[in-house]
Design a protein around this motif. Sequence first.
Motif, PDB file in Angstrom:
ATOM      1  N   GLN A 120       0.902  -1.412  -0.191  1.00  0.00           N
ATOM      2  CA  GLN A 120      -0.172  -0.047  -0.160  1.00  0.00           C
ATOM      3  C   GLN A 120       1.164   0.890  -0.186  1.00  0.00           C
ATOM      4  N   GLY A 121       2.374   1.362  -0.773  1.00  0.00           N
ATOM      5  CA  GLY A 121       3.106   2.241  -0.231  1.00  0.00           C
ATOM      6  C   GLY A 121       2.746   2.803   1.216  1.00  0.00           C
ATOM      7  N   ALA A 122       3.078   2.236   2.089  1.00  0.00           N
ATOM      8  CA  ALA A 122       3.379   2.638   3.950  1.00  0.00           C
ATOM      9  C   ALA A 122       4.119   2.028   4.755  1.00  0.00           C
ATOM     10  N   CYS A 123       5.083   1.320   3.660  1.00  0.00           N
ATOM     11  CA  CYS A 123       5.839   0.909   5.054  1.00  0.00           C
ATOM     12  C   CYS A 123       7.598   0.805   3.690  1.00  0.00           C
ATOM     13  N   GLY A 124       7.505   1.388   3.069  1.00  0.00           N
ATOM     14  CA  GLY A 124       9.117   1.364   2.217  1.00  0.00           C
ATOM     15  C   GLY A 124       9.808  -0.280   2.345  1.00  0.00           C
ATOM     16  N   ALA A 125       9.531  -1.149   2.367  1.00  0.00           N
ATOM     17  CA  ALA A 125       9.845  -2.639   2.401  1.00  0.00           C
ATOM     18  C   ALA A 125      10.308  -3.569   0.688  1.00  0.00           C
ATOM     19  N   CYS A 126       9.488  -2.503  -0.077  1.00  0.00           N
ATOM     20  CA  CYS A 126       9.268  -2.554  -1.354  1.00  0.00           C
ATOM     21  C   CYS A 126      10.808  -1.996  -2.094  1.00  0.00           C
ATOM     22  N   THR A 127      10.854  -1.387  -1.348  1.00  0.00           N
ATOM     23  CA  THR A 127      12.028   0.258  -2.299  1.00  0.00           C
ATOM     24  C   THR A 127      12.788  -0.697  -3.120  1.00  0.00           C
ATOM     25  N   VAL A 128      13.138   0.276  -4.286  1.00  0.00           N
ATOM     26  CA  VAL A 128      14.113  -0.329  -4.895  1.00  0.00           C
ATOM     27  C   VAL A 128      14.532   0.822  -6.457  1.00  0.00           C
ATOM     28  N   LEU A 129      14.829   1.283  -6.619  1.00  0.00           N
ATOM     29  CA  LEU A 129      15.449   1.737  -8.105  1.00  0.00           C
ATOM     30  C   LEU A 129      15.232   1.368  -8.980  1.00  0.00           C
ATOM     31  N   ALA A 130      14.295   3.057  -9.905  1.00  0.00           N
ATOM     32  CA  ALA A 130      13.907   2.833 -10.900  1.00  0.00           C
ATOM     33  C   ALA A 130      14.290   3.862 -12.119  1.00  0.00           C
ATOM     34  N   CYS A 189      10.855   0.535  10.093  1.00  0.00           N
ATOM     35  CA  CYS A 189      11.304  -0.576  10.738  1.00  0.00           C
ATOM     36  C   CYS A 189      11.372  -1.449  12.604  1.00  0.00           C
ATOM     37  N   ARG A 190       9.992  -2.175  11.903  1.00  0.00           N
ATOM     38  CA  ARG A 190       9.468  -2.735  13.582  1.00  0.00           C
ATOM     39  C   ARG A 190      10.620  -2.866  14.656  1.00  0.00           C
ATOM     40  N   CYS A 191      11.251  -3.471  14.575  1.00  0.00           N
ATOM     41  CA  CYS A 191      12.022  -4.167  14.880  1.00  0.00           C
ATOM     42  C   CYS A 191      13.043  -2.800  15.201  1.00  0.00           C
ATOM     43  N   GLU A 234      -2.427   4.024   8.544  1.00  0.00           N
ATOM     44  CA  GLU A 234      -3.400   4.671  10.092  1.00  0.00           C
ATOM     45  C   GLU A 234      -3.123   4.359  10.970  1.00  0.00           C
ATOM     46  N   TYR A 235      -2.300   2.959  10.872  1.00  0.00           N
ATOM     47  CA  TYR A 235      -2.454   2.292  12.302  1.00  0.00           C
ATOM     48  C   TYR A 235      -0.663   2.650  12.063  1.00  0.00           C
ATOM     49  N   HIS A 236      -0.115   3.648  13.429  1.00  0.00           N
ATOM     50  CA  HIS A 236       0.803   3.927  13.187  1.00  0.00           C
ATOM     51  C   HIS A 236       2.247   3.928  14.709  1.00  0.00           C
ATOM     52  N   VAL A 237       3.087   3.311  13.751  1.00  0.00           N
ATOM     53  CA  VAL A 237       4.306   2.649  14.833  1.00  0.00           C
ATOM     54  C   VAL A 237       5.362   3.586  13.912  1.00  0.00           C
ATOM     55  N   PRO A 238       6.340   4.088  14.958  1.00  0.00           N
ATOM     56  CA  PRO A 238       7.595   4.927  15.092  1.00  0.00           C
ATOM     57  C   PRO A 238       7.888   4.641  13.479  1.00  0.00           C
ATOM     58  N   VAL A 239       8.056   6.155  12.624  1.00  0.00           N
ATOM     59  CA  VAL A 239       9.601   6.075  11.531  1.00  0.00           C
ATOM     60  C   VAL A 239      10.579   6.520  12.195  1.00  0.00           C
ATOM     61  N   HIS A 240      11.710   6.399  11.030  1.00  0.00           N
ATOM     62  CA  HIS A 240      12.728   7.139  11.450  1.00  0.00           C
ATOM     63  C   HIS A 240      12.699   7.882  12.452  1.00  0.00           C
ATOM     64  N   ALA A 241      11.876   9.847  11.843  1.00  0.00           N
ATOM     65  CA  ALA A 241      11.941  10.415  12.108  1.00  0.00           C
ATOM     66  C   ALA A 241      11.703  10.446  13.571  1.00  0.00           C
ATOM     67  N   ASP A 242      10.599   9.925  14.252  1.00  0.00           N
ATOM     68  CA  ASP A 242       9.904   9.519  15.986  1.00  0.00           C
ATOM     69  C   ASP A 242      11.244   9.472  16.816  1.00  0.00           C
ATOM     70  N   VAL A 243      12.122   8.618  15.660  1.00  0.00           N
ATOM     71  CA  VAL A 243      13.447   8.139  16.832  1.00  0.00           C
ATOM     72  C   VAL A 243      14.689   8.883  17.439  1.00  0.00           C
ATOM     73  N   PRO A 244      15.079   9.310  18.117  1.00  0.00           N
ATOM     74  CA  PRO A 244      16.450   9.688  18.357  1.00  0.00           C
ATOM     75  C   PRO A 244      17.103   8.841  18.987  1.00  0.00           C
ATOM     76  N   PRO A 245      18.817   9.648  19.042  1.00  0.00           N
ATOM     77  CA  PRO A 245      20.150   8.202  19.055  1.00  0.00           C
ATOM     78  C   PRO A 245      18.945   7.764  20.860  1.00  0.00           C
TER      79      PRO A 245
END
Lengths: 162, 756, 331
Positions: free
Chosen positions: A37-47, A141-143, B690-701
């Motif tokens: 859905q374009g909401a996570c970026g895991a599929c990012t490739v370079l075109a 990155c959920r981890c 719409e379920y908002h897990v933190p993104v890079h910009a939300d996480v400090p060192p």
Amino acid sequence: MRVNGAVESLDVQPWVSLLDALRDRLGVTGPKKGCDQGACGACTVLADGVRINACLALAVQYDGREITTVEGLASGEELHPLQAAFIRHDGLQCGYCTPGQLCSAVAMLAEHRAGMPSAVTERSGELTEAEIRERMSGNLCRCGAYNGIVDAIRDVAAQEAR
Amino acid sequence: MTTKYAETEQRQAAVKHVGRPVDRVDGRAKTTGEARYAAEHRHPGMAHAALVHATVARGRIESLDTEAARAVPGVIEVLTHENAPPMKPAPKRSLLNLSSLASGTTVSYLGTDEVHWNGQPVAVVVAETPEAARHAATLVRVTYRELPAVVDFAAEEPNAVQQKGSMIQPAGGDKGDAAVALAAAPVSVDLRFTTPPHHHNAIEPHATVAVWDGDHLTVHESTQHIAWLRRHLALRFGIPERAIRVLSPYVGGGFGGKYAVWAGTLLAVLAARATARPVRLALTREAVHRTVGARTPTVQRVALGADAGGDLTALIHTSVAMTSRIGGMPEGVVSPSRHLYDAATIHLRQRLVRLDLLANTSMRAPGDSVGSFALESAMDELACELGMDPVELRMRNEPARNPMDGKPFSHRMLREAYEVGAERFGWRERDPGAGSMRDGRWLVGMGVATAYHPSMVMPAAVTVRMDAGGEVVVRCALQEIGVGAATVQAQIAADELGVPLEAVRVEIGDSELPEGPGAGGSAQTASGAEGVLAACRKLKESALALARRSPDSPLRGRRLDDLEARDGGLHHGGDGETYAAILARAGRDHLEAGGRTGMLKFLARALNDRRRWVKAACGAHFCEVRVDQDTGEVRVSRWLGVFDIGRVINAKTAAAQLRGGIVMGIGMALSEASQVDPRTGRIMNPSLAEYHVPVHADVPPIDVQWLDVPDPTMPLGLLGIGEVGITGVAAAVANAVRHATGKRVADLPITLDKLL
Amino acid sequence: MKPFAYVKPADVAGAVRAVSGEPGAKFLGGGTNLVDLMREGVERPDTVVDVTGLPLDTIDELPGGGLRIGALVRNGTLTADERVRARYPVLSQALLAGASAQLRNMATVGGNLLQRTRCPYFYDHAAACNKREPGGGCDALGGLNRSHAVLGVSGSCIAAHPSDMCVALAALDAVIEVESVRGTRRIPMTGFHRLPGDTPEIETELAPDELVTAVELPSAPFAARSRYRKVRDRASYAFALVSVAAALEVRDGAVTAVRLALGGVGAKPWRAHEAERILLGGPAGEESFTRAAEAELAGADVRPGNAFKVHLARATVVATLRELNTGEGTA
């Protein structure tokens, strides 16, 4: 279509996404499907060197283009500097978002070099940590390996600057 | 790392691998795209499945029209309760067979016309391509006779019933009369907290590739528990366990969501059997939300009473959580209050409501993550009431023994964690006044909270094989969900055998391997370590026995306990022999050793252990937030966590686990919530947009430190680190927001509308 | 997604011919919204006309100092254009505040104009939605509506318009150039999107067979001092709860030019004409900013879930104008 330098001739229906064409038809499974859905970026490739979400791209739209996936980053056995830096800085855990993070990072550095701004760009144009975080925010990155990813990118950006 | 840790590292660096920041052994596979996840396995003739989800919360299917779906080119079969082969019912839950806990729900999928939750799979489309399956699934028309459904957690709170406790998981407890003590306390707080449902949202959606070969089944799966999954499939499909092979070498994140067996897995296997084709069922992100359980929402009350000096005289912590009519796990929400404070009186109760929703399940630090939010927020509020520093209040009430029952702690260095943390974070520079610190348009706040998570060990069968060339293979069906499972066990085996790390290969992720523990409860590393240590010891004993047969061996007459394993062999001072030499002389090409713990023996030991000790990882979180003065936007700007987690095996992966917990905790604090429509029981944000897990910009060192003092009761002294990181995080954020703004937000997530 | 025929015309004439008389045809740009909606089954075109091969991807100077942006210019390209960054920073900032770099690299300007709502009931086939199925009802009215609009809503739809770019374009008085077999016409941005009324399924003035070919930005020297402020639930990669596009020119303490538009709160990109009217010619300051914001929001129609947006919008408008006035807090 060229995928990681090899010409791939593919006959797909127009409703097949670039991501599914790569993963299911060509067996290029480096690009991951996290949301479709374009909401996570895991599929990012370079075109043609530009980062995109392959899940929202129809394969037919990329006829004749040069697609680079994570499989195409290394030169033979030699890892791309970002791949090596991700390992060194532990910018990964489960590894599922990693190919997308890597492709995104490769293009992000190129975008920054080309002077593309971000939402936090200051006049200095320096690639600060805040810049990296904002520019990489399209890759979840959920981890929670974000710190390692940012450190890896900073490390490589500093190497390039030298 | 603290000074103590660094010294340890220096001393051991020359020979030892445990404790060092070793790179992941699978780093290359994961960064090159070589690592294959469940959905990426292809089999000749493989078909693709997609789910059709119920759109009512409870009812009976009245009619199913699959004609349009069947007409889609490429559709092979549309399975419904009218034509699907039967599955055996889910097993009854029993603590004597822990794998019975593997049922996500008790529903017989496609075996009934009953609908138990809004989103339950009611049909499966199998097609030649994933696109055809997914499109056809949208064309299946289902009508329902709706039945009354109870889906509104908040509205059900008055109907909650007392949870039944067990020896393993008590649901309440009393020490003295806390109500009386609270009423008499000169200083008190009494707060009500709510937390919403959370979804794991591992970036890899659950996926199964099922292949039947006669009555033999191969399953590529993304699972946190290979052994449970295999046992569960054997039960549901009526075949022996040995006829099933589960392969799960890489798991794209779990967090509890892949511990149980959910509908997608069962339906993939069912569809493969029904169509006599290999079937792949890769869940969509929406299907993950609709068919994989989430963390229960909670309502909690924490009331604290203290004397004027800050000594706790009363601690009351009660909770309401959910289970479902079709399954679910009662969460130990008040668990932190059993262990954290030396209150003179304590009253703990857990109540439950049963809803017509998808069964809840464990998610990173079940109970402790949400319970610590309430308890640690209340402690902060009490500190405000007392006008006392919140670190000081905690240290004042730090217990010497477990507060509820007086059992000794096997290990507890929380005081040291706070001392180290306060110094490193600059806590003393905090102006205690609410709203007193600013940076331009940002209000700055600093907060602390305690992290705490119980430690445990599960049985693990491990074999170790060493060949004449010195190559070591460690085999155990562990799961790699991101913790570095193979990496850390390789370090342990290398040290125990005294061989180079490069000589050790760890095989995981396959049910053909000796049975491993699940990747859950922060127990996989310790459990695996116990098995690896035991197997390595046996292997060394075998080597020594071989050596002792030879009159020429310098090891002749030695006992293993007198020997040191190093340099690829066994040594006593300057005397010693390499394994290669021992094998060569004995004319053997390899040695192999291993063992397994029976379930009954394990349970007996676990219960005995439980009677003697309270053991847990703990830590101190320090955080700084910035709150926009106009809009209430909250940003976490600084973080330090100092942890008492026993021995650390790998400084790199351990830091990653702890940081990962904190990142998920930041999401829990600020943005994460599954939104269930209270009218229909339907999740309305089943997406990562719409379920908002933190993104890079939300996480400090995030600065993480550990004390690195081994626990005397755990294998290698390690306490488990997968979950402790998230506990206390939401409270630390809430406390920092309170400091920045003067506002106590007791309802997660702390979105800006609560600060306007 | 539903199977469809795919055509990729090489010129605009071919593109508009391809959809003429084909009610089931849709133009496809970057795909970031349409492909998603097609996969979800919300959009079900019979024919997809891929316009990404058309020569509409340049940014050109207009006589008098404006810019003409081709409809197929990618959002990412537009953010980086030095002329846009210098003359219309609000537009560059709005684009950069939206989505992710990957999506911006794909999304086109024309597609962004036609972006559809994120209302969860619109996406969910189990729910009633007048926008997805006219006459079906609206489950958002009495449901979860924290993300929904408070301005311009109707009893049949309270969906918020999701675009950031459009908010900036509304503030800048952009003009949309469209083409069909009937010829070319120009639609002012503020009149391009429609309010839901009784027909929430019709979202713009664009006829089904019309193709957006360009966006024209008129010369606006004061827009060099403009800003886009977006407030959302995480620091990046999330839709706006409230956003504000503003340009402000102050001389001797008095407002001599002002543009204000709101996102996240409107059923369409919301040009704040009433607030502008109050501000223009008056003193620049906290009191007038607040009064103007309150006047604009006086007509807000709120539900329990989104009532906070009125306060948030007021606070964000005031903060954004304050920053433009004092030059503070550009970070």
